[in-house]
Design a protein around this motif. Sequence first.
Motif, PDB file in Angstrom:
ATOM      1  N   ARG A 146      -0.408  47.896  -7.765  1.00 14.11           N
ATOM      2  CA  ARG A 146      -1.692  48.519  -8.080  1.00 14.11           C
ATOM      3  C   ARG A 146      -2.181  48.090  -9.462  1.00 14.11           C
ATOM      4  O   ARG A 146      -3.358  47.793  -9.652  1.00 14.11           O
ATOM      5  N   ALA A 147      -1.261  48.049 -10.425  1.00  8.97           N
ATOM      6  CA  ALA A 147      -1.622  47.637 -11.782  1.00  8.97           C
ATOM      7  C   ALA A 147      -2.087  46.177 -11.789  1.00  8.97           C
ATOM      8  O   ALA A 147      -3.062  45.830 -12.465  1.00  8.97           O
ATOM      9  N   LEU A 148      -1.397  45.325 -11.021  1.00 11.85           N
ATOM     10  CA  LEU A 148      -1.782  43.921 -10.942  1.00 11.85           C
ATOM     11  C   LEU A 148      -3.171  43.770 -10.325  1.00 11.85           C
ATOM     12  O   LEU A 148      -4.006  43.017 -10.828  1.00 11.85           O
ATOM     13  N   LYS A 149      -3.417  44.483  -9.236  1.00  9.95           N
ATOM     14  CA  LYS A 149      -4.730  44.412  -8.594  1.00  9.95           C
ATOM     15  C   LYS A 149      -5.833  44.868  -9.535  1.00  9.95           C
ATOM     16  O   LYS A 149      -6.912  44.271  -9.587  1.00  9.95           O
ATOM     17  N   LYS A 150      -5.573  45.918 -10.305  1.00 10.41           N
ATOM     18  CA  LYS A 150      -6.555  46.420 -11.256  1.00 10.41           C
ATOM     19  C   LYS A 150      -6.846  45.376 -12.336  1.00 10.41           C
ATOM     20  O   LYS A 150      -8.003  45.142 -12.701  1.00 10.41           O
ATOM     21  N   LYS A 151      -5.791  44.716 -12.829  1.00 13.98           N
ATOM     22  CA  LYS A 151      -5.979  43.677 -13.846  1.00 13.98           C
ATOM     23  C   LYS A 151      -6.771  42.498 -13.286  1.00 13.98           C
ATOM     24  O   LYS A 151      -7.664  41.962 -13.945  1.00 13.98           O
ATOM     25  N   LEU A 152      -6.436  42.078 -12.065  1.00 21.52           N
ATOM     26  CA  LEU A 152      -7.151  40.970 -11.442  1.00 21.52           C
ATOM     27  C   LEU A 152      -8.617  41.319 -11.211  1.00 21.52           C
ATOM     28  O   LEU A 152      -9.505  40.488 -11.409  1.00 21.52           O
ATOM     29  N   GLN A 153      -8.873  42.549 -10.812  1.00 25.57           N
ATOM     30  CA  GLN A 153     -10.244  43.003 -10.583  1.00 25.57           C
ATOM     31  C   GLN A 153     -11.023  42.978 -11.891  1.00 25.57           C
ATOM     32  O   GLN A 153     -12.167  42.516 -11.944  1.00 25.57           O
ATOM     33  N   ARG A 154     -10.398  43.460 -12.958  1.00 26.77           N
ATOM     34  CA  ARG A 154     -11.054  43.513 -14.256  1.00 26.77           C
ATOM     35  C   ARG A 154     -11.370  42.110 -14.789  1.00 26.77           C
ATOM     36  O   ARG A 154     -12.394  41.897 -15.426  1.00 26.77           O
ATOM     37  N   GLU A 155     -10.493  41.162 -14.493  1.00 22.27           N
ATOM     38  CA  GLU A 155     -10.695  39.778 -14.945  1.00 22.27           C
ATOM     39  C   GLU A 155     -11.709  39.038 -14.071  1.00 22.27           C
ATOM     40  O   GLU A 155     -12.175  37.978 -14.454  1.00 22.27           O
ATOM     41  N   GLY A 156     -12.033  39.569 -12.906  1.00 25.55           N
ATOM     42  CA  GLY A 156     -13.016  38.933 -12.036  1.00 25.55           C
ATOM     43  C   GLY A 156     -12.434  37.858 -11.140  1.00 25.55           C
ATOM     44  O   GLY A 156     -13.165  36.998 -10.643  1.00 25.55           O
ATOM     45  N   VAL A 157     -11.130  37.893 -10.913  1.00 26.37           N
ATOM     46  CA  VAL A 157     -10.479  36.867 -10.103  1.00 26.37           C
ATOM     47  C   VAL A 157     -10.909  36.973  -8.641  1.00 26.37           C
ATOM     48  O   VAL A 157     -11.214  35.961  -7.997  1.00 26.37           O
ATOM     49  N   PHE A 158     -10.979  38.174  -8.105  1.00 26.19           N
ATOM     50  CA  PHE A 158     -11.360  38.358  -6.708  1.00 26.19           C
ATOM     51  C   PHE A 158     -12.790  37.883  -6.468  1.00 26.19           C
ATOM     52  O   PHE A 158     -13.096  37.226  -5.476  1.00 26.19           O
ATOM     53  N   ARG A 159     -13.667  38.206  -7.403  1.00 25.77           N
ATOM     54  CA  ARG A 159     -15.071  37.815  -7.288  1.00 25.77           C
ATOM     55  C   ARG A 159     -15.195  36.290  -7.326  1.00 25.77           C
ATOM     56  O   ARG A 159     -15.939  35.690  -6.556  1.00 25.77           O
ATOM     57  N   GLU A 160     -14.443  35.671  -8.225  1.00 27.73           N
ATOM     58  CA  GLU A 160     -14.469  34.215  -8.341  1.00 27.73           C
ATOM     59  C   GLU A 160     -13.936  33.557  -7.072  1.00 27.73           C
ATOM     60  O   GLU A 160     -14.497  32.559  -6.602  1.00 27.73           O
ATOM     61  N   MET A 161     -12.871  34.101  -6.512  1.00 27.01           N
ATOM     62  CA  MET A 161     -12.321  33.550  -5.266  1.00 27.01           C
ATOM     63  C   MET A 161     -13.354  33.634  -4.147  1.00 27.01           C
ATOM     64  O   MET A 161     -13.524  32.686  -3.366  1.00 27.01           O
ATOM     65  N   LYS A 162     -14.052  34.750  -4.071  1.00 24.57           N
ATOM     66  CA  LYS A 162     -15.064  34.925  -3.035  1.00 24.57           C
ATOM     67  C   LYS A 162     -16.187  33.908  -3.208  1.00 24.57           C
ATOM     68  O   LYS A 162     -16.664  33.319  -2.234  1.00 24.57           O
ATOM     69  N   LEU A 163     -16.612  33.673  -4.453  1.00 24.44           N
ATOM     70  CA  LEU A 163     -17.689  32.723  -4.702  1.00 24.44           C
ATOM     71  C   LEU A 163     -17.267  31.292  -4.389  1.00 24.44           C
ATOM     72  O   LEU A 163     -18.088  30.468  -3.990  1.00 24.44           O
ATOM     73  N   LYS A 164     -16.002  30.965  -4.564  1.00 18.63           N
ATOM     74  CA  LYS A 164     -15.535  29.596  -4.371  1.00 18.63           C
ATOM     75  C   LYS A 164     -15.137  29.305  -2.925  1.00 18.63           C
ATOM     76  O   LYS A 164     -14.716  28.196  -2.620  1.00 18.63           O
ATOM     77  N   GLN A 165     -15.268  30.267  -2.018  1.00 18.38           N
ATOM     78  CA  GLN A 165     -14.929  30.024  -0.620  1.00 18.38           C
ATOM     79  C   GLN A 165     -15.878  29.022   0.018  1.00 18.38           C
ATOM     80  O   GLN A 165     -15.490  28.259   0.886  1.00 18.38           O
ATOM     81  N   HIS A 166     -17.141  29.025  -0.427  1.00 20.39           N
ATOM     82  CA  HIS A 166     -18.146  28.132   0.120  1.00 20.39           C
ATOM     83  C   HIS A 166     -18.883  27.450  -1.018  1.00 20.39           C
ATOM     84  O   HIS A 166     -18.984  27.999  -2.117  1.00 20.39           O
ATOM     85  N   PHE A 167     -19.411  26.278  -0.746  1.00 19.25           N
ATOM     86  CA  PHE A 167     -20.175  25.550  -1.751  1.00 19.25           C
ATOM     87  C   PHE A 167     -21.469  26.288  -2.037  1.00 19.25           C
ATOM     88  O   PHE A 167     -22.128  26.795  -1.131  1.00 19.25           O
ATOM     89  N   GLU A 168     -21.812  26.329  -3.305  1.00 16.38           N
ATOM     90  CA  GLU A 168     -23.047  26.984  -3.730  1.00 16.38           C
ATOM     91  C   GLU A 168     -23.924  25.926  -4.395  1.00 16.38           C
ATOM     92  O   GLU A 168     -23.493  25.263  -5.339  1.00 16.38           O
ATOM     93  N   LYS A 169     -25.122  25.755  -3.887  1.00 14.19           N
ATOM     94  CA  LYS A 169     -26.017  24.757  -4.465  1.00 14.19           C
ATOM     95  C   LYS A 169     -26.304  25.111  -5.923  1.00 14.19           C
ATOM     96  O   LYS A 169     -26.365  26.290  -6.275  1.00 14.19           O
ATOM     97  N   PRO A 170     -26.467  24.098  -6.765  1.00 12.23           N
ATOM     98  CA  PRO A 170     -26.723  24.363  -8.186  1.00 12.23           C
ATOM     99  C   PRO A 170     -27.940  25.256  -8.426  1.00 12.23           C
ATOM    100  O   PRO A 170     -27.916  26.112  -9.314  1.00 12.23           O
ATOM    101  N   SER A 171     -28.990  25.088  -7.629  1.00 11.46           N
ATOM    102  CA  SER A 171     -30.183  25.917  -7.817  1.00 11.46           C
ATOM    103  C   SER A 171     -29.886  27.374  -7.472  1.00 11.46           C
ATOM    104  O   SER A 171     -30.355  28.298  -8.147  1.00 11.46           O
TER     105      SER A 171
END
Length: 67
Positions: free
Chosen positions: A15-40
């Motif tokens: 639980r502590a690890l998940k909270k730290k990862l959430q606070r650092e934005g790791v989950f959000r970054e992983m979600k964004l990197k699942q698919h290519f995002e156009k620069p615009s």
Amino acid sequence: MQVHVRDNNVDQALRALKKKLQREGVFREMKLKQHFEKPSVKRAREKAEAIRRARKLARKKLQRDGF
């Protein structure tokens, strides 16, 4: 990133690890990197996020000042 396991309590450490990862934005970054995002699209998203952060900060400042 480190999390200490105390008294063999792995659930609490997880639980502590998940909270730290959430606070650092790791989950959000992983979600964004699942698919290519156009620069615009990326620029538009980052601009919208910056506007959202600025509005939130202004709201907090007004609330803190008592208005």
